[in-house]
Design a protein around this motif. Structure first.
Motif, PDB file in Angstrom:
ATOM      1  N   TYR A   1      67.843  55.855   6.402  1.00  0.00           N
ATOM      2  CA  TYR A   1      67.860  56.114   4.966  1.00  0.00           C
ATOM      3  C   TYR A   1      67.278  54.942   4.177  1.00  0.00           C
ATOM      4  CZ  TYR A   1      70.790  60.334   5.309  1.00  0.00           C
ATOM      5  OH  TYR A   1      71.278  61.586   5.546  1.00  0.00           O
TER       6      TYR A   1
ATOM      7  N   LYS B   1      63.542  55.242   4.043  1.00  0.00           N
ATOM      8  CA  LYS B   1      62.966  56.427   3.406  1.00  0.00           C
ATOM      9  C   LYS B   1      63.477  56.679   1.990  1.00  0.00           C
ATOM     10  CE  LYS B   1      62.375  58.957   7.783  1.00  0.00           C
ATOM     11  NZ  LYS B   1      62.770  60.176   8.538  1.00  0.00           N
ATOM     12  N   HIS B   2      64.732  56.341   1.724  1.00  0.00           N
ATOM     13  CA  HIS B   2      65.350  56.818   0.495  1.00  0.00           C
ATOM     14  C   HIS B   2      65.962  55.747  -0.400  1.00  0.00           C
ATOM     15  CE1 HIS B   2      64.763  60.710   2.299  1.00  0.00           C
ATOM     16  NE2 HIS B   2      65.601  60.456   3.290  1.00  0.00           N
TER      17      HIS B   2
ATOM     18  N   HIS C   1      56.458  58.059  -2.326  1.00  0.00           N
ATOM     19  CA  HIS C   1      56.815  59.467  -2.126  1.00  0.00           C
ATOM     20  C   HIS C   1      55.683  60.431  -2.467  1.00  0.00           C
ATOM     21  CE1 HIS C   1      60.781  57.531  -2.321  1.00  0.00           C
ATOM     22  NE2 HIS C   1      61.280  58.595  -1.726  1.00  0.00           N
TER      23      HIS C   1
ATOM     24  N   TYR D   1      67.773  57.098  -7.760  1.00  0.00           N
ATOM     25  CA  TYR D   1      66.599  56.961  -6.894  1.00  0.00           C
ATOM     26  C   TYR D   1      66.889  57.611  -5.540  1.00  0.00           C
ATOM     27  CZ  TYR D   1      62.712  54.536  -4.496  1.00  0.00           C
ATOM     28  OH  TYR D   1      61.568  54.235  -3.783  1.00  0.00           O
ATOM     29  N   PHE D   2      68.026  57.279  -4.955  1.00  0.00           N
ATOM     30  CA  PHE D   2      68.404  57.834  -3.656  1.00  0.00           C
ATOM     31  C   PHE D   2      68.525  59.354  -3.728  1.00  0.00           C
ATOM     32  CE2 PHE D   2      71.713  59.315  -0.728  1.00  0.00           C
ATOM     33  CZ  PHE D   2      71.227  58.848   0.488  1.00  0.00           C
ATOM     34  N   GLU D   3      69.176  59.845  -4.769  1.00  0.00           N
ATOM     35  CA  GLU D   3      69.389  61.283  -4.922  1.00  0.00           C
ATOM     36  C   GLU D   3      68.056  62.025  -5.055  1.00  0.00           C
ATOM     37  OE1 GLU D   3      72.773  63.278  -7.364  1.00  0.00           O
ATOM     38  OE2 GLU D   3      71.049  63.159  -8.719  1.00  0.00           O
ATOM     39  N   GLU D   4      67.155  61.482  -5.866  1.00  0.00           N
ATOM     40  CA  GLU D   4      65.845  62.127  -6.047  1.00  0.00           C
ATOM     41  C   GLU D   4      65.049  62.121  -4.749  1.00  0.00           C
ATOM     42  OE1 GLU D   4      63.538  62.373  -9.218  1.00  0.00           O
ATOM     43  OE2 GLU D   4      64.977  61.836 -10.772  1.00  0.00           O
ATOM     44  N   SER D   5      65.120  61.011  -4.022  1.00  0.00           N
ATOM     45  CA  SER D   5      64.402  60.913  -2.753  1.00  0.00           C
ATOM     46  C   SER D   5      64.948  61.906  -1.734  1.00  0.00           C
ATOM     47  CB  SER D   5      64.498  59.484  -2.209  1.00  0.00           C
ATOM     48  OG  SER D   5      63.817  59.368  -0.985  1.00  0.00           O
ATOM     49  N   MET D   6      66.263  62.013  -1.658  1.00  0.00           N
ATOM     50  CA  MET D   6      66.889  62.952  -0.731  1.00  0.00           C
ATOM     51  C   MET D   6      66.551  64.393  -1.094  1.00  0.00           C
ATOM     52  SD  MET D   6      68.644  61.456   1.720  1.00  0.00           S
ATOM     53  CE  MET D   6      69.943  62.577   2.233  1.00  0.00           C
TER      54      MET D   6
ATOM     55  N   ALA E   1      63.068  65.199  -0.028  1.00  0.00           N
ATOM     56  CA  ALA E   1      62.973  65.404   1.426  1.00  0.00           C
ATOM     57  C   ALA E   1      63.503  66.784   1.814  1.00  0.00           C
ATOM     58  CB  ALA E   1      63.763  64.313   2.143  1.00  0.00           C
TER      59      ALA E   1
END
Length: 468
Positions: free
Chosen positions: A287, A290-291, A438, A452-457, A460
């Motif tokens: 994670y 990537k995130h 991304h 940021y983490f939530e949007e990246s997840m 994906a």
């Protein structure tokens, strides 16, 4: 008052007998609110107004030309995502008189005056507030119809009357040639106004207006320049007066809110909801690559390489992990496993377990602490050997450039991010970093590492679902 705690949405409306004060979407704020409101409403309105002004500011920082259709569109989208649809009503230009319209205008009126109290305190705060309020004022004004503009001028005793048709025809050639945006076709349907040229200096400077004998002849669309000049002068004078009256406010709860308001986080709170959102610690390495935002990826990599983080780094990173779903038991095991690679278990238990229990509300004040927002992280001081803070603010540019290169950001992307960081637009820089890692921008300006983490997840998951 804890202004960083999760805010409750106010369901009831503010009682107001003077409905005639709220019959137009554009307000010069010449009259102070007269009705008493409670402290909860006071705080809610202040934070919503601050969020509105930040959204307007961020729309320009994203690269959109001010007052363009794309600029307006992104503001409306961000207001909707933030649950501030009442403010969207004020920029649609309808000027209707439904109960929802009245309530939106009341909120606008009250919140403006509350923020005057918060932003009158220094020259820098006044400058920021005036600029944002002028943008908000103009956004509403230019959305008005001809009838709406005339109604506004009349209500505010602004005596701008169109020139006669005879004078308009006499000056037709000069007006068409000199006036920006006016053509032979649009000329007939456009009213012109004769104003002292000193009221429209920006138009004179840009050579966008016809001047004769000390007067400028402007179309209806440019009346906003005159009105903005008056609005700015009135607001600037008012802020100076408010600054001198501040000592008379003797309510510590109000003062606490007003003093901290500019640095208050106004977005979504990120608190994991038990086992449903549980994060498996075994996924953290993947994670992080990537995130994680750059600040948290750096903390994770330092922890893995040195098996230790100093207090503020542990606090910043630990609360972030809590927010993405690392449960208390898993957090205790995660930190213990890492730290005991360089120390024995007794030392870890004596010196470090208390902080973990504290973060999860199991020791000390027993508060269920939320992860730090970008604003709080940016405002932190970072000393030698510490790894918390915001990379886009606290790192030397060569180090930032090197790290982004290692993480696969293109040369073009690195230059773009560095330019934003140099200009002090740290959150926009983080958003650009997201975009280059991304291959698409985040849905909103990055205001929180957990966002940021939530949007990246979510991104994906969308890509994964499309493949299946």
């Amino acid at each position: 008052m804890d202004t960083t705690a999760r805010r409750r949405k106010i369901q009831k409306t503010i009682a107001h007998p003077e409905n005639d004060l709220y019959n137009h979407d554009v307000n010069m704020y010449s009259e102070r609110p007269q009705t008493v409101i409670n402290l909860e409403e006071f705080e809610e309105l202040a934070l919503e107004r601050l969020q509105l002004l930040r959204i307007i500011e961020q729309a320009s920082l994203k690269g959109f030309k001010q007052y363009s259709e794309d600029w307006k569109k992104t503001i409306k989208e961000d207001l909707a995502k933030s649950g501030l649809k009442k403010y969207i009503r004020l920029i649609n230009g309808y000027c209707t008189q439904t109960e929802q319209d009245i309530q939106a205008r009341r909120a606008d009126h009250y919140s403006h005056f509350i923020l005057r109290l918060a932003y009158c305190r220094s020259e820098d705060l006044r400058r920021w507030f005036i600029n944002r309020e002028m943008e908000w004022f103009k956004l509403r004004f230019i959305s008005q119809s001809q009838e709406g503009i005339m109604k506004f001028l009349q209500q505010n005793n602004l005596t701008y009357a169109p020139i006669s048709n005879e004078l308009k025809d006499e000056l037709k050639c000069e007006l068409v040639v000199s006036t920006s945006g006016i053509t032979e076709v649009s000329f007939e349907g456009t009213d012109f106004y004769k104003v002292p040229f000193g009221e429209v200096v920006p138009l004179v400077k840009g050579r966008k207006v016809f001047i004769q004998k000390g007067y400028a002849f402007i179309p209806t669309a440019d009346l906003v320049v005159c009105v903005l000049s008056k609005f700015r002068a009135q607001l600037s004078e008012s802020l100076n007066i408010y600054n001198h009256r501040l000592p008379s406010i003797d309510d510590d709860r109000v003062n606490s809110l007003l003093n901290d308001l500019h640095n208050t986080y106004t977005g979504k709170e990120y608190v994991a909801k038990g086992d449903k959102d549980r994060l498996d610690p075994a996924h953290l390495d993947a994670y992080s690559k990537k995130h994680f935002p750059l600040c948290m990826r750096n903390n994770h990599e330092v922890l893995r390489s040195t098996h230790h983080l100093k207090h503020f780094s542990r606090l910043q990173y630990g609360l972030f992990l809590k927010g993405i779903g690392l449960l208390y038991e898993d957090a205790m095991e995660f930190w213990r496993e890492e730290f005991t690679k360089i120390m024995d278990g007794d030392k870890f238990d004596k010196q470090y377990t208390y902080n973990i229990r504290y973060n999860y509300g199991k020791a000390g004040k027993q508060v269920d602490f939320s992860p730090y927002s970008c604003t709080k992280i940016i405002m932190n001081n970072v000393g030698p050997g510490e790894h918390h803070g915001c990379p886009f603010r606290h790192w030397d540019l060569p180090i930032l450039k090197q790290k982004m290169g290692e993480y696969g950001v293109s040369s073009e992307g690195i230059d773009s991010v560095l330019d934003l960081a140099k200009a002090g637009h740290y959150q926009i820089a983080c958003g650009k970093y997201f975009e280059y890692t991304h291959n698409q921008p985040p849905s909103m300006t990055i205001n929180h590492p957990n966002q940021y983490f939530e949007e990246s997840m979510n991104l994906a998951k969308e890509k994964s679902s499309k493949k299946t």
